[in-house]
Design an enzyme around this catalytic site. Structure first.
Site: not given
Ligand code: PMM
Length: 296
Positions: A214, A254
């Site tokens: 991210k 995840r």
């Protein structure tokens, strides 16, 4: 499926985005998604999370029919291959179709807010429900990243959603909470939430952390000239987050790169098992009578 929530090491959830515009794989895996999912499982993913709608910042919604056309054949292929499947969807109709096809987890980044029918639908399905913190769709979420105290507010909003979906009939023991890193969060908010996991753990349900590749990892790793490494070069940092999350017993992570996170979970686990239990402070010996008298 309940086995997924049994005590054990941190679960590694492998990401399989079946979208032409995922920020992290650029559609790279779309050619043979079932083979890719089988490979993620073989590499140690406890679950493979199939997504047919990009949630990257700025992304618009995908038509419901198109989402299902993307994910359903992949879910069916993975289920037939014996892979435990999660589906990343904000739509009740998609959730219903994929669970009927054998998916065991509905991963809803909107925490039930995007589709008012989601909670009641999941209540009638045999699956786990990942409920993420969310404030609004991807095309507006960056403007919603305003907090006085991000950990407290995310905790309170998650707690509100938890009560709402339980009231709609979802079994509390089948819910996993997720702080929703990057969803209406700045990099600073993401770090505060990772640092504040202990506060979120107090909400009760197990936690899933989705840090993989991210933006907040990109900006952390920026070079001296400000160059931000592309998503695929953020896997080592992602694995470091996995190790730290696993060290504190977080339920799941995840991730795109499964092998590095599987290794990170093993390291954290071995480290935890090798750490001697805290030694209780020694009880101070009673002071000799004379000394006690002298100091009184
Ligand atoms: N992040 C994305 C998509 N789905 N699901 C959960 N539970 N948690 C997340 O943090 C999350 C998610 C966006 O990342 P991607 O485009 O790389 O999949």
């Amino acid at each position: 499926m309940d086995r997924l929530l049994a005590p054990g090491p941190t679960r590694v959830v492998g990401i399989l985005n079946v979208t032409p515009d995922s920020f992290s794989d650029g559609g790279h895996h779309v050619a043979d998604p079932v083979a890719r999912g089988v490979a993620l499982h073989a590499a140690g993913a406890d679950l493979v999370d199939v997504g047919g709608e990009s949630t990257r910042p700025g992304a618009g919604r995908v038509d419901a029919g198109e989402e299902l056309r993307r994910v359903l054949p992949v879910v069916e292929g993975l289920v037939a291959a014996g892979v435990p499947v999660s589906v990343d969807t904000m739509r009740a109709a998609t959730a219903r179709a994929v669970v009927r096809a054998g998916a065991v987890v509905v991963n809803d980044v909107s925490g039930g807010l995007a589709d008012p029918a989601m909670a009641a639908t999941v209540a009638g399905l045999d699956c786990l429900y990942v409920l993420s913190h969310w404030r609004g769709p991807s095309d507006v979420m960056n403007s919603l990243a305003t907090y006085e105290h991000v950990v407290r507010e995310v905790g309170a909003e998650l707690s509100g959603r938890l009560s709402a979906v339980v009231a709609a009939g979802v079994a509390r023991e089948r819910i996993v909470l997720d702080p929703g890193l990057g969803f209406a969060k700045t990099a600073e908010h993401d770090w505060s939430l990772l640092g504040g996991l202990a506060e979120l753990e107090r909400l009760g349900p197990p936690l899933l952390v989705g840090a993989s590749r991210k933006r907040f990892l990109g900006s952390l790793l920026a070079g001296p000239d400000g160059t931000v490494p592309p998503p695929a070069e953020r896997d080592a940092a992602t694995a470091a987050v996995t190790a730290l999350a696993a060290a504190r017993g977080t339920w799941g992570v995840r991730v795109h790169d499964v092998p590095s996170s599987v290794a990170a979970v093993r390291v954290a686990d071995a480290w935890r098992r090798a750490t001697p239990p805290a030694v209780a402070p020694a009880v101070p010996a009673a002071a000799p009578a004379g000394l006690a008298a002298a100091s009184s």
